[in-house]
Design an enzyme around this catalytic site. Structure first.
Site, PDB file in Angstrom:
ATOM      1  CG  ASP A  54      -0.183  -2.920  14.552  1.00  0.00           C
ATOM      2  OD1 ASP A  54       0.797  -2.420  13.971  1.00  0.00           O
ATOM      3  OD2 ASP A  54      -0.460  -2.680  15.740  1.00  0.00           O
ATOM      4  CG  PHE A  55      -2.447  -3.304   8.904  1.00  0.00           C
ATOM      5  CD1 PHE A  55      -3.057  -2.932  10.094  1.00  0.00           C
ATOM      6  CD2 PHE A  55      -2.162  -2.315   7.979  1.00  0.00           C
ATOM      7  CE1 PHE A  55      -3.370  -1.610  10.361  1.00  0.00           C
ATOM      8  CE2 PHE A  55      -2.472  -0.980   8.229  1.00  0.00           C
ATOM      9  CZ  PHE A  55      -3.074  -0.629   9.420  1.00  0.00           C
TER      10      PHE A  55
ATOM     11  CD  GLU B  32      -2.455  -1.514   2.596  1.00  0.00           C
ATOM     12  OE1 GLU B  32      -2.365  -0.638   3.482  1.00  0.00           O
ATOM     13  OE2 GLU B  32      -2.983  -2.624   2.787  1.00  0.00           O
TER      14      GLU B  32
ATOM     15  CD  GLN C 114      -0.187   2.220   4.521  1.00  0.00           C
ATOM     16  OE1 GLN C 114      -1.047   2.341   5.395  1.00  0.00           O
ATOM     17  NE2 GLN C 114      -0.117   3.030   3.484  1.00  0.00           N
ATOM     18  CG  PHE C 115       0.785   0.594  10.618  1.00  0.00           C
ATOM     19  CD1 PHE C 115       1.480   1.300  11.602  1.00  0.00           C
ATOM     20  CD2 PHE C 115       0.134   1.310   9.621  1.00  0.00           C
ATOM     21  CE1 PHE C 115       1.529   2.683  11.581  1.00  0.00           C
ATOM     22  CE2 PHE C 115       0.178   2.697   9.600  1.00  0.00           C
ATOM     23  CZ  PHE C 115       0.880   3.387  10.586  1.00  0.00           C
TER      24      PHE C 115
ATOM     25  CG  HIS D  57      -2.396   1.920  13.297  1.00  0.00           C
ATOM     26  ND1 HIS D  57      -3.676   1.903  13.786  1.00  0.00           N
ATOM     27  CD2 HIS D  57      -2.510   1.937  11.943  1.00  0.00           C
ATOM     28  CE1 HIS D  57      -4.543   1.923  12.767  1.00  0.00           C
ATOM     29  NE2 HIS D  57      -3.850   1.940  11.647  1.00  0.00           N
TER      30      HIS D  57
ATOM     31  CB  ALA E  26      -6.856  -6.220  -0.159  1.00  0.00           C
ATOM     32  CD  GLU E  27      -3.967  -4.867   5.127  1.00  0.00           C
ATOM     33  OE1 GLU E  27      -3.626  -3.664   5.188  1.00  0.00           O
ATOM     34  OE2 GLU E  27      -5.161  -5.234   5.045  1.00  0.00           O
TER      35      GLU E  27
END
Length: 331
Positions: free
Chosen positions: A91-92, A35, A88-89, A135, A65-66
């Site tokens: 956590d995702f 992303e 991006q993070f 995050h 859309a991970e």
């Protein structure tokens, strides 16, 4: 006498970019996506300039859309490409948990070794700037329970570059965790090409009184604490595992047998963090070398606060380390 290695002082961000550029130049099958990693250059500016250098077919943006990002990386890998997806993070990664936990690490085994899975999944992690509970996490320990996956977590620019280049060349899936507060940290990096093997810890500071095992940002917290302790005549040895899978227990155990006292420090929640596994292995293999119980410092087992004033209480501090080390020395 050997020739001195020429070094330059750069940030971890610059070291990671160098690793990406060098590996993409070396191998045209290497592609990078995620992303906002294209023209924008990434939310942490880690892919800045790569779109212009390598073009839109090798550096490109994806939808938010991970699951698709990681699933596409798997498909690319088993059909001949060497993908470097970024979330991006970190956590995702939970959104793509099935693709990571059940596929990246298992498909080579499940298909009898007929395919390779050279995916390097980059995952920015860590408490930084009031990003909040979704995050700011450090979920790396979750994947110590996932056979077939390598886990890298550098603490310096030199380690980040050497480990990332190794990860990209590895034919197995590697989760590459990058603490966001380390991106701007500077350090010496060799000018010539080098690789750091997965599964080789680094002794960041030599000591005789206590072993402090720390990861990512906490390596620097531990080193600062060790320098303060030295003023009181306490010499702490600081070990950075650098990778959690494979985990270099030989280096850790050698230190433990020397000092007899152990403190493990990480930013993950204390319960079930990487320190739990390290402590268990120390207890199994070096129990009678210990002069005191194994101690751990991690973040509390509650969601990370959004407030920049409260979040600092989640991250282990230099004072906490000093206090626990002195408690260990009282046994």
């Amino acid at each position: 006498m050997g020739t001195a290695v020429k070094v330059k002082t750069i940030t971890m961000r610059e070291a990671i970019i160098e690793a990406l550029v060098e590996e993409m130049e070396r191998d045209p099958s290497t592609v990078l996506f995620g992303e906002d990693v294209g023209k924008f250059g990434g939310i942490n500016a880690i892919t800045k300039g790569l779109y212009e250098k390598f073009g839109g077919q090798r550096v490109f943006d994806t939808p938010i859309a991970e699951t698709t990002i990681v699933g596409a990386a798997l498909g690319m890998a088993i059909t001949g490409l060497r993908p470097i997806p970024e979330l991006q993070f970190g956590d995702f990664v939970g959104i793509a948990f099935d693709e990571v936990f059940n596929k990246l690490g298992k498909w080579r085994y499940m298909h009898g070794g007929q395919m390779e899975v050279p995916v390097t999944l980059r995952l920015p992690v860590g408490i930084a700037g009031g990003a909040g509970p979704e995050h700011s996490q450090s979920p790396q320990a979750l994947f110590m329970h996932a056979p077939g996956i390598h886990i890298a977590i550098p603490s310096t620019p030199a380690d980040a570059k050497g480990l990332l280049k190794t990860a990209i060349r590895d034919n197995n899936a590697v989760l590459f965790f990058e603490h966001k507060l380390l991106y701007g940290m500077k350090g010496d990096v060799p000018e010539e090409e080098y690789l750091i093997p997965l599964g080789k810890a680094d002794v960041k500071r030599v000591g005789t009184d206590v072993t402090i095992i720390a990861t990512a940002l906490q390596v620097h917290t531990a080193l600062n604490a060790a320098n303060t302790l030295a003023k009181d005549g306490i010499e702490a040895e600081v070990i950075d595992p650098r990778t959690l899978a494979p985990l270099d227990m030989d280096t850790i155990l050698a230190s433990v047998r020397k000092t007899g006292r152990v403190l493990i420090v990480h930013e993950e929640p204390k319960t079930g963090g990487c320190g739990a596994e390290i402590a268990a292995q120390i207890a199994e293999k070096a129990l009678f070398d210990l002069h005191a119980p194994i101690k751990r410092i991690g973040s509390p087992d509650v969601p990370i606060a959004q407030s920049i004033y409260l979040e600092q209480f989640y991250r282990p501090s230099e004072n906490q380390i000093i206090e626990v080390v002195k408690e260990l020395l009282e046994y």
